[in-house]
Design a protein around this motif. Structure first.
Motif, PDB file in Angstrom:
ATOM      1  N   THR A 135     -35.926  34.384 -18.284  1.00 27.26           N
ATOM      2  CA  THR A 135     -36.795  35.554 -18.205  1.00 27.26           C
ATOM      3  C   THR A 135     -36.352  36.572 -19.248  1.00 27.26           C
ATOM      4  O   THR A 135     -35.159  36.873 -19.367  1.00 27.26           O
ATOM      5  CB  THR A 135     -36.736  36.179 -16.801  1.00 27.26           C
ATOM      6  OG1 THR A 135     -37.250  35.247 -15.845  1.00 27.26           O
ATOM      7  CG2 THR A 135     -37.544  37.466 -16.734  1.00 27.26           C
ATOM      8  N   VAL A 159     -50.022  40.379 -23.882  1.00 27.47           N
ATOM      9  CA  VAL A 159     -50.068  39.368 -22.817  1.00 27.47           C
ATOM     10  C   VAL A 159     -49.742  37.996 -23.400  1.00 27.47           C
ATOM     11  O   VAL A 159     -48.904  37.249 -22.868  1.00 27.47           O
ATOM     12  CB  VAL A 159     -51.446  39.356 -22.125  1.00 27.47           C
ATOM     13  CG1 VAL A 159     -51.563  38.151 -21.182  1.00 27.47           C
ATOM     14  CG2 VAL A 159     -51.660  40.649 -21.345  1.00 27.47           C
ATOM     15  N   GLN A 160     -50.376  37.669 -24.524  1.00 28.51           N
ATOM     16  CA  GLN A 160     -50.124  36.371 -25.148  1.00 28.51           C
ATOM     17  C   GLN A 160     -48.734  36.314 -25.782  1.00 28.51           C
ATOM     18  O   GLN A 160     -48.075  35.269 -25.748  1.00 28.51           O
ATOM     19  CB  GLN A 160     -51.198  36.078 -26.195  1.00 28.51           C
ATOM     20  CG  GLN A 160     -52.539  35.710 -25.605  1.00 28.51           C
ATOM     21  CD  GLN A 160     -52.429  34.447 -24.754  1.00 28.51           C
ATOM     22  OE1 GLN A 160     -51.861  33.443 -25.147  1.00 28.51           O
ATOM     23  NE2 GLN A 160     -52.972  34.521 -23.543  1.00 28.51           N
ATOM     24  N   SER A 196     -46.256  35.765 -23.063  1.00 28.73           N
ATOM     25  CA  SER A 196     -46.444  34.410 -22.555  1.00 28.73           C
ATOM     26  C   SER A 196     -45.813  33.379 -23.493  1.00 28.73           C
ATOM     27  O   SER A 196     -45.118  32.458 -23.047  1.00 28.73           O
ATOM     28  CB  SER A 196     -47.943  34.107 -22.376  1.00 28.73           C
ATOM     29  OG  SER A 196     -48.519  34.941 -21.396  1.00 28.73           O
ATOM     30  N   LYS A 197     -46.056  33.523 -24.784  1.00 33.51           N
ATOM     31  CA  LYS A 197     -45.499  32.558 -25.736  1.00 33.51           C
ATOM     32  C   LYS A 197     -43.981  32.654 -25.796  1.00 33.51           C
ATOM     33  O   LYS A 197     -43.286  31.632 -25.890  1.00 33.51           O
ATOM     34  CB  LYS A 197     -46.116  32.768 -27.121  1.00 33.51           C
ATOM     35  CG  LYS A 197     -47.520  32.194 -27.253  1.00 33.51           C
ATOM     36  CD  LYS A 197     -48.045  32.314 -28.666  1.00 33.51           C
ATOM     37  CE  LYS A 197     -49.405  31.634 -28.803  1.00 33.51           C
ATOM     38  NZ  LYS A 197     -49.296  30.165 -28.680  1.00 33.51           N
ATOM     39  N   GLN A 223     -42.751  30.926 -22.777  1.00 34.32           N
ATOM     40  CA  GLN A 223     -42.959  29.484 -22.927  1.00 34.32           C
ATOM     41  C   GLN A 223     -41.884  28.856 -23.802  1.00 34.32           C
ATOM     42  O   GLN A 223     -41.404  27.751 -23.531  1.00 34.32           O
ATOM     43  CB  GLN A 223     -44.338  29.227 -23.528  1.00 34.32           C
ATOM     44  CG  GLN A 223     -44.613  27.773 -23.887  1.00 34.32           C
ATOM     45  CD  GLN A 223     -45.932  27.626 -24.635  1.00 34.32           C
ATOM     46  OE1 GLN A 223     -46.790  28.511 -24.591  1.00 34.32           O
ATOM     47  NE2 GLN A 223     -46.090  26.514 -25.331  1.00 34.32           N
ATOM     48  N   HIS A 241     -45.247  43.640 -18.534  1.00 37.73           N
ATOM     49  CA  HIS A 241     -45.586  42.462 -19.337  1.00 37.73           C
ATOM     50  C   HIS A 241     -44.528  41.368 -19.278  1.00 37.73           C
ATOM     51  O   HIS A 241     -44.810  40.228 -19.662  1.00 37.73           O
ATOM     52  CB  HIS A 241     -45.821  42.863 -20.800  1.00 37.73           C
ATOM     53  CG  HIS A 241     -47.189  43.414 -21.050  1.00 37.73           C
ATOM     54  ND1 HIS A 241     -47.539  44.712 -20.754  1.00 37.73           N
ATOM     55  CD2 HIS A 241     -48.317  42.834 -21.555  1.00 37.73           C
ATOM     56  CE1 HIS A 241     -48.808  44.914 -21.071  1.00 37.73           C
ATOM     57  NE2 HIS A 241     -49.298  43.783 -21.554  1.00 37.73           N
ATOM     58  N   ILE A 275     -42.594  38.432 -18.004  1.00 36.49           N
ATOM     59  CA  ILE A 275     -42.954  37.348 -17.079  1.00 36.49           C
ATOM     60  C   ILE A 275     -41.680  36.794 -16.452  1.00 36.49           C
ATOM     61  O   ILE A 275     -40.786  36.305 -17.162  1.00 36.49           O
ATOM     62  CB  ILE A 275     -43.702  36.228 -17.825  1.00 36.49           C
ATOM     63  CG1 ILE A 275     -45.030  36.748 -18.363  1.00 36.49           C
ATOM     64  CG2 ILE A 275     -43.911  35.012 -16.923  1.00 36.49           C
ATOM     65  CD1 ILE A 275     -45.734  35.790 -19.297  1.00 36.49           C
ATOM     66  N   VAL A 302     -40.097  33.963 -15.206  1.00 36.48           N
ATOM     67  CA  VAL A 302     -40.476  32.557 -15.363  1.00 36.48           C
ATOM     68  C   VAL A 302     -40.218  31.792 -14.076  1.00 36.48           C
ATOM     69  O   VAL A 302     -39.248  32.042 -13.356  1.00 36.48           O
ATOM     70  CB  VAL A 302     -39.743  31.903 -16.548  1.00 36.48           C
ATOM     71  CG1 VAL A 302     -40.136  32.567 -17.854  1.00 36.48           C
ATOM     72  CG2 VAL A 302     -38.229  31.956 -16.356  1.00 36.48           C
TER      73      VAL A 302
END
Length: 349
Positions: A3, A280-281, A284-285, A288, A320, A322, A324
């Protein structure tokens, strides 16, 4: 998967002579009161930090760590952006860069001073228990970034060969200290996009300590795909400035800005949430791809007051990040591995 840590804040744009922006202790408490849990410290501001002393004294570093701990924050990274700029600078900028180093030094002496500063930064980071450092590459070829008048053959190749010669001993010092040197890819630096970073990597033999400080705002202003950038270079992204920007070209002005002030340029830095960056993206990336570091606010808005930007920045980053997941959403429908059963499903028995 890890995270992302945060929210953190880069103190450079807020430091000043008036409280609470005049000492590290005051700034750390100010940041914590806004909801930040980490601070990135500029090393050129003696009001906040003594880099030489930090490189030479573990006791001083323990004192700095105690100041942060007492305020309820941790140190995310040290920064040598100004010193890194001086490691390699074209003579066209000599007068402009006089304020980046102690007074009275000529260009050669400033470059030597900057190299020493980077060596101290590696040691200071180690003494503080940090494994990431933020800096700039400097720029030898930036006056020639546009290929007119036509650049002579070999000019760019020699630029990056020289950058490699200057930075390789510094990167080795960071390797000895166990710290990644993260270059903020930034206009005005020879390392300003993916291609130039690749050129630099080739010049330093893919040095493991040569890494990236990712800042999407500079990519918006260059009209670079900042999301695909993460997919391509995620293995080298070790630091992250959370900074927003927007690009609004008109019939009068575009990427190059027309020498206009920031507020009138097509590409402008904005406070978080006021620009067009798709955070947001981005988050997220980075999640990931298992980004291991901090999300650190850097405020450079051309409209909003810095204190408002900082106050809004902490919850923006926190919302924002995440957390994980450690399990798949459909784990409930699975079961233990059964080789015989799997072979029957595949029609192999």
């Amino acid at each position: 998967m890890k995270t992302i840590k945060g929210p953190g804040i880069f103190l450079a744009q807020f430091a000043g002579d008036e409280a609470p922006f005049n000492t590290l202790s005051n700034m750390a408490r100010w940041a914590e009161n806004l909801g930040f849990v980490g601070i990135q410290i500029p090393t050129w501001d003696k009001r906040l930090f003594d880099l030489e002393r930090a490189a030479e004294s573990q006791a001083y570093c323990d004192e700095i760590l105690g100041i942060a701990r007492d305020a309820g924050v941790v140190i995310t990274e040290l920064s040598t952006h100004l010193q890194g700029q001086l490691v390699a600078s074209h003579p066209a900028y000599d007068t402009l860069l006089e304020g980046f180093a102690p007074a009275g030094l000529d260009a050669h002496a400033r470059q030597q001073w900057a190299v020493q500063q980077l060596h101290w930064a590696a040691k200071a980071s180690r003494n503080l228990g940090l494994n990431v450092h933020a800096t700039f590459s400097g720029a030898l070829a930036w006056p020639f970034f546009y290929p007119w008048p036509q650049r002579p053959a070999g000019l760019i190749e020699e630029t990056f060969a020289e950058l490699g010669r200057r930075w390789l001993p510094i990167l080795n010092a960071f390797d000895e200290a166990g710290v990644d040197a993260c270059f903020e890819l930034h206009p005005g630096e020879d390392l300003h996009d993916g291609v130039t970073f690749e050129r630099f990597l080739a010049a330093v033999d893919a040095h493991p300590r040569a890494n990236i400080l990712y800042d999407p705002s500079h990519m918006v202003l260059q009209q670079l795909d900042y999301l695909e950038f993460i997919d391509i270079y995620h293995e080298r992204i070790r630091a992250f400035h959370v900074k927003d920007a927007e690009f609004n070209p008109t019939g009068r002005v575009g990427v190059y800005g027309g020498y206009l002030p920031w507020v009138e340029r097509a590409g402008r830095f904005r406070s978080l949430g006021d620009g067009e960056v798709d955070f947001v993206q981005i988050f997220s990336k980075l999640a990931q791809h298992d980004y291991p570091g901090w999300a650190v606010l850097e405020w450079e808005c051309c409209l909003k007051h810095p204190e408002q930007g900082a106050a809004e920045g902490a919850p923006f980053i926190r919302d924002h990040i995440i957390r994980v997941t450690e399990k798949a959403f459909d784990d409930f429908a699975g079961g233990a591995t059964d080789k015989d059963r799997n072979r029957r499903i595949l029609g192999l028995d």
